[in-house]
Design an enzyme around this catalytic site. Structure first.
Site, mmCIF file in Angstrom:
data_model
loop_
_atom_site.group_PDB
_atom_site.id
_atom_site.type_symbol
_atom_site.label_atom_id
_atom_site.label_comp_id
_atom_site.label_asym_id
_atom_site.label_seq_id
_atom_site.Cartn_x
_atom_site.Cartn_y
_atom_site.Cartn_z
ATOM 1 N N GLU A 124 0.775 -1.343 0.084
ATOM 2 C CA GLU A 124 0.165 -0.191 0.025
ATOM 3 C C GLU A 124 1.002 1.097 -0.102
ATOM 4 O O GLU A 124 1.794 1.330 0.705
ATOM 5 C CB GLU A 124 -1.007 0.199 1.187
ATOM 6 N N GLY A 264 3.527 2.522 10.768
ATOM 7 C CA GLY A 264 3.111 1.651 12.043
ATOM 8 C C GLY A 264 3.333 0.395 11.637
ATOM 9 O O GLY A 264 3.671 -0.519 12.124
ATOM 10 N N ALA A 265 2.533 -0.023 10.874
ATOM 11 C CA ALA A 265 1.890 -1.413 10.509
ATOM 12 C C ALA A 265 1.146 -1.492 9.200
ATOM 13 O O ALA A 265 0.654 -0.506 8.716
ATOM 14 C CB ALA A 265 1.227 -2.110 11.753
ATOM 15 N N GLU A 267 -2.008 -3.873 6.886
ATOM 16 C CA GLU A 267 -3.261 -4.751 7.214
ATOM 17 C C GLU A 267 -3.350 -5.739 6.358
ATOM 18 O O GLU A 267 -4.372 -6.248 6.172
ATOM 19 C CB GLU A 267 -4.614 -3.957 7.416
ATOM 20 N N HIS A 300 -6.154 -1.428 15.270
ATOM 21 C CA HIS A 300 -6.506 -0.936 14.112
ATOM 22 C C HIS A 300 -6.235 -1.789 12.939
ATOM 23 O O HIS A 300 -7.061 -2.019 12.254
ATOM 24 C CB HIS A 300 -5.418 0.176 14.025
ATOM 25 N N GLU A 301 -5.331 -2.555 12.912
ATOM 26 C CA GLU A 301 -4.802 -3.657 11.738
ATOM 27 C C GLU A 301 -5.981 -4.434 11.721
ATOM 28 O O GLU A 301 -6.349 -5.074 10.644
ATOM 29 C CB GLU A 301 -3.475 -4.076 11.781
ATOM 30 N N GLU A 323 -9.614 4.452 6.406
ATOM 31 C CA GLU A 323 -8.414 5.088 7.506
ATOM 32 C C GLU A 323 -9.420 5.659 8.640
ATOM 33 O O GLU A 323 -9.296 5.529 9.714
ATOM 34 C CB GLU A 323 -7.441 5.758 6.956
#
Ligand code: B3K
Ligand code: ZN
Length: 856
Positions: A124, A264-265, A267, A300-301, A323
């Site tokens: 992404e 951060g990460a 998904e 979140h993920e 988001e």
């Protein structure tokens, strides 16, 4: 197409072709990874003469249609892609493309790259095109089957999305694994990992009885630090079932922690890849804030599996669809798992400090941008945090129950599809019967609205009148702005009670009347920050103090305190001889003495940051703002010395525990320490706390106070800390940050020493952020020095990072492009720094877009 041409939302057209299935084979190699990509493609637009695939940094080895190699004349390389002629009668085809890529030299960390010894991916927004030629757009959804082949000893774990369907050996050294993901997905959710890890496993049984295997992969030796992440994952799964009726859908959920990661990460379906910062924790090496953030990012993920993966975005302009909604969901989760009031307070001060300035910068954009050059530039505070506030406003307008009906309808209508923000709002409106037509302007208008509030009270009738006007300033991109639909919560406070009301502002100005009061009630306006706006309300200082003491809502009590402190600071900026009133001290004494949650006492004592104060000023003179903040800080320290010391000593020697109550007490204790150590007679507390500390929160608090107050012990403590933690990268990031935020005259010498440190590298985003990001965001006194040295320091590193990692370079540019808010002297210095960056060769798309906006 990611050229340096801007893409426009209004130009959206569906793809002329779709890809129904994608079979990938990766033969992993440091510099020459071979990717074989077999796609079953279907023509959608019968008139389309070409299939144009996206591709960047690829070397093309072979291409065939239905197993026949393509003649050279039937395809050509175009700007960042490949154009293939497809004969008109061919409506279904199998296209096979073989490319070679170089993961080790991929320092941009997009596509396939190496982090330490492991291969991993980040696709992404548009990184998949660095892996193979593809229709790299979120509305092209395909099922993926991925075969990974690599050396058995170096890469015992070969992972990709979905479920494992085959594995075996190839010769003596190699092995392979095949993964199949049954859920059609856009390629930005593709992931692959190969490496040697420690594995932590667990199980989760969903509400409907399905067993899910949970796996967290971490660097060798770190397994004991993955337990909090695992607990957080299970809590998230349960919470989403309870709150939204959403269950996990695959048999396995994997998380891999890597040290080199731009954000951060991510998904990716069934295979999240995380910055190790948001996985690894134990109380010796991680702070209470780290624990909180890990829980929030894991959630979140995980929540993206429904809001993002099952229902995804039609195009990247719709990014806030997933988001904003997912941030709202993770904020609600964090509020349920921790103190709801403190969580909300932290969210709001983050928004005010970071998103409000963005909304005033040359890169200001609506939560659904209309024009994009480099998509990575739009993973912003606006799309994420303001986006979450927009969802929260829908939640406020609809109420809990109808919001849930709206979510149910959204999934019922759009599961498995790529949709728009309008689709989401329509589902909310249809399910609730509430008209959200005017509300949609929140998606298309940039800027922070201002609410101007006037009140009057009629003593004879006991009637209170509140009138509110909204101001939506025209901006460069939008000369005409519409009135917004704004939910405004208020609390009316009398001596005996308090009542809550929800007002809906739709016109430019509206008036509301409340009666039955014996004397004028105090209005706590915008309770719980019910809309992302600035409030102009000439409310007497005494009324703010009354709210601080009496409001029912904890957020309102905090917010009134912040408004008052901001007033004091602003008065000092205008007149440095302004003498601070003792009312604030009396109020704090009252609050500190009350039974209020210690964590709320701590946030009440925290002064608004440089950014929070300056975003409300015109022509910021940074040194004056900083001096004013320091004056208020010193005033509090002097006048509350005894109270702060008493609280501090009361908590000082409590052994570490990881419960809410302990976390709250630590935060109050460390706030007290911060103030006390401003006073020379209490600086001994710093080394005392450092030496006795049994956890990272207390250790870091003592170092931080010592860095900020320029104490003699700082360098000494920092050497000890370095010797102890030199082998733990995440802790060394903290060490670099502490060096960068210190208030000392020789700061540029310190920074130069840090750049030469053997553990410093710009190639690792965490390390770059730890030094350069921390200096420019968290050391305003020296970043905004009159000499302009701070801007030069930042510019120098951005120029280097432009080549290494454009995404990180572009992120770090943020404070410089906000130059317009500053006085002439600083404006010019910042402009010079920006021009210097703009003059370099090979300016990346990322930096160019922002510099064009800033320097136009
Ligand atoms: N969706 C990713 C962010 C991707 C950023 C690309 N530059 C993480 C998240 O929001 O969960
Ligand atoms: Zn997200």
């Amino acid at each position: 197409m990611a050229s340096s041409q801007a893409r426009i939302l209004a130009d959206y057209r569906p793809s002329s072709f779709t890809i129904n299935t994608t079979q990938l084979t990766f033969e992993l190699d440091d510099h020459q990874t071979r990717v074989t990509n077999v796609m079953h493609i279907e023509r959608v637009d019968k008139d389309a003469p070409y299939l144009t695939l996206d591709g960047e940094h690829l070397s093309l080895d072979a291409i065939s249609i239905n197993d026949k190699p393509l003649a050279e004349a039937s395809f050509q390389k175009v700007d960042n892609g490949l154009q293939i002629s497809i004969s008109p009668e061919l409506n279904q085809l199998t296209l096979t493309i073989v490319t070679t890529i170089d993961p080790v030299n991929n320092t941009a960390l997009e596509g396939l790259y190496k982090s330490g010894g492991a291969f991993c991916t980040q696709c992404e927004a548009e990184g998949f095109r660095r892996i193979t030629y593809y229709l790299d757009r979120p509305d092209v959804m395909s099922t993926f089957t991925t075969k990974v082949i690599a050396n058995k000893t170096m890469y015992p774990y070969l992972l990709a999305n979905g479920n494992k369907i085959d594995q075996g050996n190839i010769g003596a050294d190699k092995h392979f694994v095949v993964w199949h993901d049954p859920f059609p997905k856009p390629c930005y959710l593709f992931a692959l990992v190969a490496g040697d890890f420690d594995l932590v496993t667990d199980q989760y049984q969903t509400a409907s009885g399905k067993h899910v295997t949970l796996e967290i992969f971490v660097d060798k030796g770190n397994a004991s630090k993955a337990h909090h992440a695992m607990e957080s994952l299970k809590h998230s799964m349960k919470w989403d079932e309870n709150t939204f009726g959403l269950e996990y859908d695959l048999d396995i959920y994997m998380i891999v922690a890597v040290d080199f990661f731009n954000m951060g990460a991510m998904e990716n379906k069934g295979l999240n890849i995380f910055n190790s910062k948001f996985v690894l924790a134990d109380h010796e090496s991680a702070t209470d804030t780290d624990y909180f953030n890990i829980e929030a990012v894991i959630a979140h993920e995980y929540f993206h599996n429904w809001t993002g993966n099952r229902v995804t975005c039609r195009d990247w302009f719709q990014l806030s669809l997933k988001e904003g909604l997912t941030v709202f969901r993770d904020q609600q989760f964090s509020a349920d798992m921790n103190s709801a009031a403190v969580t909300r307070i932290e969210n709001v001060s983050h928004l005010r400090a970071m998103q409000f300035p963005e909304d005033e910068s040359p890169m200001a954009h609506p939560i659904r941008p209309e024009k994009v050059v480099e998509m990575n530039n739009f993973y912003t505070m606006t799309v994420y945090e303001k986006g979450a506030e927009v969802i929260r406003m829908i939640h406020t307008l609809l109420g809990e129950e109808k919001f849930r009906l709206g979510m149910d309808l959204y999934f019922k209508r759009f599961d498995g599809m790529a949709v728009t923000c309008d689709d989401f709002v329509d589902a909310m409106a249809d399910a609730s019967g509430i008209d959200l037509t005017q509300f949609k302007y929140w998606y298309s208008q940039s800027g922070t609205p201002i609410l101007r509030v006037n009140e009057s009270f009629n003593n004879a009738t006991g009637e209170l009148t509140i009138s509110v006007s909204q101001i939506n300033e025209p901006s460069e991109q939008q000369s005409v702005k519409h009135h917004l639909h704004i939910p405004i919560r208020i609390e009316l406070i009398t001596d005996h009670n308090s009542s809550a009301h929800l007002l809906a502002l739709k016109e430019e100005t509206q008036t509301w009347r409340f009666d039955g009061f014996e004397k004028k009630p105090v209005v706590a306006f915008l309770s719980n920050f019910s809309a992302p706006v600035k409030v102009h309300f000439e409310q007497p200082d005494e009324e703010l103090i009354a709210i601080m003491k009496q409001a029912e809502d904890d957020f309102n009590r905090w917010d009134a305190g912040q408004t008052l402190l901001t007033r004091y600071i602003t008065r000092l900026v205008k007149d440095d001889s302004y003498s601070l009133p003792v009312d604030i001290v009396t109020t704090y004494k009252y609050l500190l003495d009350s039974t209020l949650d210690p964590a709320l006492k701590a946030v009440a004592l925290k002064l608004p940051s440089f950014d929070e104060v300056s975003v409300n000023l015109e022509q910021v003179d940074p040194q004056k703002v900083i001096a004013a903040i320091k004056t208020v800080e010193a005033f509090i320290a002097h006048n509350l010395e005894n109270e702060l010391l008493e609280i501090y000593l009361g908590f000082a020697d409590i052994p570490y525990a990881n419960k809410g109550k302990d976390i709250a007490q630590r935060s109050l204790k460390n706030t007290c320490l911060y103030y006390l150590s401003k006073l020379s007679n209490h600086q001994l507390l710093l080394s005392r706390q450092y030496n006795h500390s049994d956890n990272m929160t207390d250790t870091l608090a003592s170092l931080n106070a010592s860095a900020m107050h320029n104490t003699g012990v700082f360098d000494n403590l920092m050497s000890g800390f370095e010797a102890k933690w030199q082998d733990t990268p995440l802790v060394m990031d903290k060490w670099f940050s502490l060096q960068a935020v210190a208030d000392r005259e020789d700061i540029f010498h310190v920074l130069a020493t840090m750049e030469q440190h053997e553990l410093f590298t710009l190639n690792n985003p965490n390390r770059a952020r730890a030094l350069i990001g921390a200096f420019s965001h968290r050391n305003p006194k020296h970043f905004y020095q009159e000499s302009g040295k701070g801007y030069q320091f930042l510019a120098k590193h951005i120029k280097t990072l432009n080549k290494i990692n454009p995404q990180i370079a572009s992120r770090l540019l943020t404070p410089l492009i906000q130059y317009k808010r500053f006085n002439e002297h600083h404006k010019n210095l910042m402009l010079n720094a920006l021009k210097e960056i703009a003059a370099i060769d090979d300016l990346s798309r990322d930096l160019k877009e922002k510099l064009d906006a800033a320097l136009n």
